[in-house]
Design an enzyme around this catalytic site. Structure first.
Site, PDB file in Angstrom:
ATOM      1  N   HIS A 127       0.847  -1.219   0.000  1.00  0.00           N
ATOM      2  CA  HIS A 127       0.000   0.000   0.000  1.00  0.00           C
ATOM      3  C   HIS A 127       0.868   1.250   0.000  1.00  0.00           C
ATOM      4  CE1 HIS A 127      -3.711  -2.150   0.535  1.00  0.00           C
ATOM      5  NE2 HIS A 127      -3.505  -2.516   1.763  1.00  0.00           N
ATOM      6  N   HIS A 133      -5.962  -3.183  -2.601  1.00  0.00           N
ATOM      7  CA  HIS A 133      -6.318  -4.587  -2.392  1.00  0.00           C
ATOM      8  C   HIS A 133      -6.722  -5.228  -3.722  1.00  0.00           C
ATOM      9  CE1 HIS A 133      -7.238  -3.905   2.146  1.00  0.00           C
ATOM     10  NE2 HIS A 133      -5.985  -4.269   1.925  1.00  0.00           N
TER      11      HIS A 133
END
Lengths: 442, 85
Positions: A127, A133
């Site tokens: 991230h 995701h």
């Protein structure tokens, strides 16, 4: 349509563990080491570099906090949300990573209640450099904790994660995950950055070989990846058979310790006994551990019992764990265990029929077959056979280096695999994952 | 499947909002989700999590919601479930 992922426009990023887990059996040095290796997973394959700093101005601040800790993601005690990190575009906390201090952080613990800090950190730093995701169960970026991911020193990202981060930052020049980016640069001054690849711009460097119209000095499978050497350059294919870059990498900038005046190599192979990599040129050879030459090299090829003049080709045949050397029409068979040449060598006719009497190099590929290269062609001997397969020789450029018609297009624009599957591809199209790795080397 | 218990339902709605499958509930109007929106959000979460896409809070879905995970949402906040297609 998800917004385009934000990325760092700098390549060198600093990090620091600002607060440590309070009641964890993991010592501070262990936590820092795990963070170092979790970041290294991403810097090994991208042009990013991470360095630890002490001051509070780090790009990536790492904290262990509990419950509400003044951001939009309060923690919730053991289980539930275990960590988060902020994407590069975040105004206040870009790159920062927060770990829930109510979790039982561990390192490769068999206890399923423990949370593996390395595994979670790799995800969170994904991230921190811009990945979000994904649903793919095998991806490190899927949102649910899946337990430890093994030894940090040998961890390899799943392929789709590598492709996704390459699409953000391009591919790292140094090609092997074991590259030590902090080894000193070769004494020559750092090369100027590559000119932009536009045709109207500065012409490509004179000595850069064109992959679609050249023969090769040496070909080797190294740590499961294929390396094609020509002059001072090499191309690399990943173990999935994907050409990492259309432009060749510079041999001296990666294989640390080769003399700078060396304009090419004769043969390269990875020793099965210790996985060190052996380079031959003329009467001398070098042994590399990972991509750094070992002390005391070069040495004379007479160490192998080879005559002066060196070799044309070398490869380890897993079938009998012997290493074969080829020179002109002769070949030698060397026993890696006794470290001696087998009696009765050199001999004239090698065990394989249907291959050319002189070779540029040979290698064993991940499909178990042996491949023999000469000029712009190659021959394949299927595992367990001793005869070249029918339909060979075939064009090396087309089957391995993503060229269409090598003659018609010397630049070798990125073409589709031919009717036959390319050896590395085993019948899959290059876009079978819906991904294309278009790497920019400048 | 048996109808989910009230607390499972509220856990589910809170969870779906938290991880981007439902728009965050409007604090002033306490905006209730329609059954159809809830079902779409559950189906989107099941697809993302590799579960059978039933659109209801079945056992497997509730179990996945209790699995330790990263706090970040799975979908960009501005993209409610229906636009995910």
């Amino acid at each position: 349509q998800a917004p385009a992922p934000a990325t760092w426009n700098r390549r060198s990023l600093s990090w620091r563990v600002r607060t440590f887990p309070r009641d964890s059996p993991l010592g501070r040095d262990t936590v820092r080491a795990l963070m170092h290796y979790a970041l290294k997973v991403w810097s090994d394959i991208t042009p990013l570099n991470f360095h630890e700093v002490a001051g509070s101005a780090a790009d990536i601040q790492i904290d262990f906090s509990k419950a509400d800790h003044n951001d939009a993601y309060p923690f919730d005690g053991p289980g539930g949300a275990v960590a988060h990190a902020f994407l590069p575009g975040d105004q206040l906390s870009a790159g920062d990573a927060h770990f829930d201090d109510d979790e039982s952080w561990a390192f490769r613990s068999p206890d399923t209640h423990d949370m593996d800090l390395f595994a979670v950190a790799v995800h969170e730093f994904g991230h921190a450099i811009g990945l979000s995701h994904v649903a793919a169960a095998s991806s490190i970026m899927q949102p649910y904790y899946q337990g430890p991911v093994g030894d940090p020193l040998h961890y390899r990202l799943p392929y789709e994660d590598r492709v996704r981060v390459w699409q953000l930052y391009g591919v790292r020049e140094s090609v092997s995950p074991t590259a030590q980016p902090d080894t000193p640069e070769p004494e020559e001054p750092p090369l100027p950055p590559e000119p932009p690849n536009n045709r109207s711009g500065t012409p490509p460097r004179k000595d850069v070989p064109l992959r679609c119209s050249t023969d090769f000095d040496a070909v080797a499978q190294i740590r499961g990846e294929a390396f094609f050497f020509k002059g001072r350059y090499f191309w690399r294919l990943t173990r999935d058979g994907h050409l990492v870059s259309l432009q060749p990498a510079q041999m001296h900038r990666f294989w640390r310790g080769l003399p700078l005046h060396l304009d090419g190599v004769d043969a390269v192979f990875e020793r099965t006994s210790d996985h060190k990599i052996v380079f031959f040129k003329g009467d001398r050879y070098w042994v590399f551990k990972d991509n750094n030459v070992e002390e005391g090299y070069p040495r004379p090829v007479s160490d192998f019992g080879l005559p002066p003049g060196g070799v044309d080709a070398a490869f380890s045949w897993a079938h009998n764990d012997k290493t074969y050397f080829f020179k002109d029409q002769l070949y030698w068979r060397f026993d890696e265990h006794t470290r001696r040449m087998d009696p009765g060598h050199p001999a004239r006719s090698p065990p394989w029929r249907g291959i050319p009497s002189t070779l540029d190099d040979a290698m064993r590929w991940s499909d178990g077959a042996a491949y023999f290269f000469r000029g712009q062609e190659y021959w394949k001997v299927v595992e367990g056979e001793l005869e070249a397969a029918p339909g060979y020789p075939r064009s090396t450029a087309r089957d391995w280096l993503v060229c269409t018609d090598p003659q018609a297009d010397p630049e070798g624009e990125d073409g589709e695999a031919g009717a036959h599957a390319r050896p590395g591809q085993r019948g899959q199209s290059r876009s079978e994952d819906g991904f294309e790795v278009c790497s920019c080397t400048s | 499947a048996p109808a989910p218990r009230a607390e499972d339902l509220s856990l589910g709605v809170e969870w779906l909002s938290r991880f981007g499958y439902l728009p965050p509930a409007d604090p002033t109007t306490g905006q209730l989700q329609t059954q159809e929106e809830l079902s779409k959000a559950i189906a989107a979460m099941q697809r993302f999590g590799g579960l059978e896409t039933t659109g209801i809070l079945d056992e497997a879905t509730l179990a996945l919601m209790k699995t330790p995970r990263c706090s970040l949402p799975d979908l960009p906040a501005a993209a409610p479930a229906r636009r995910r297609r």
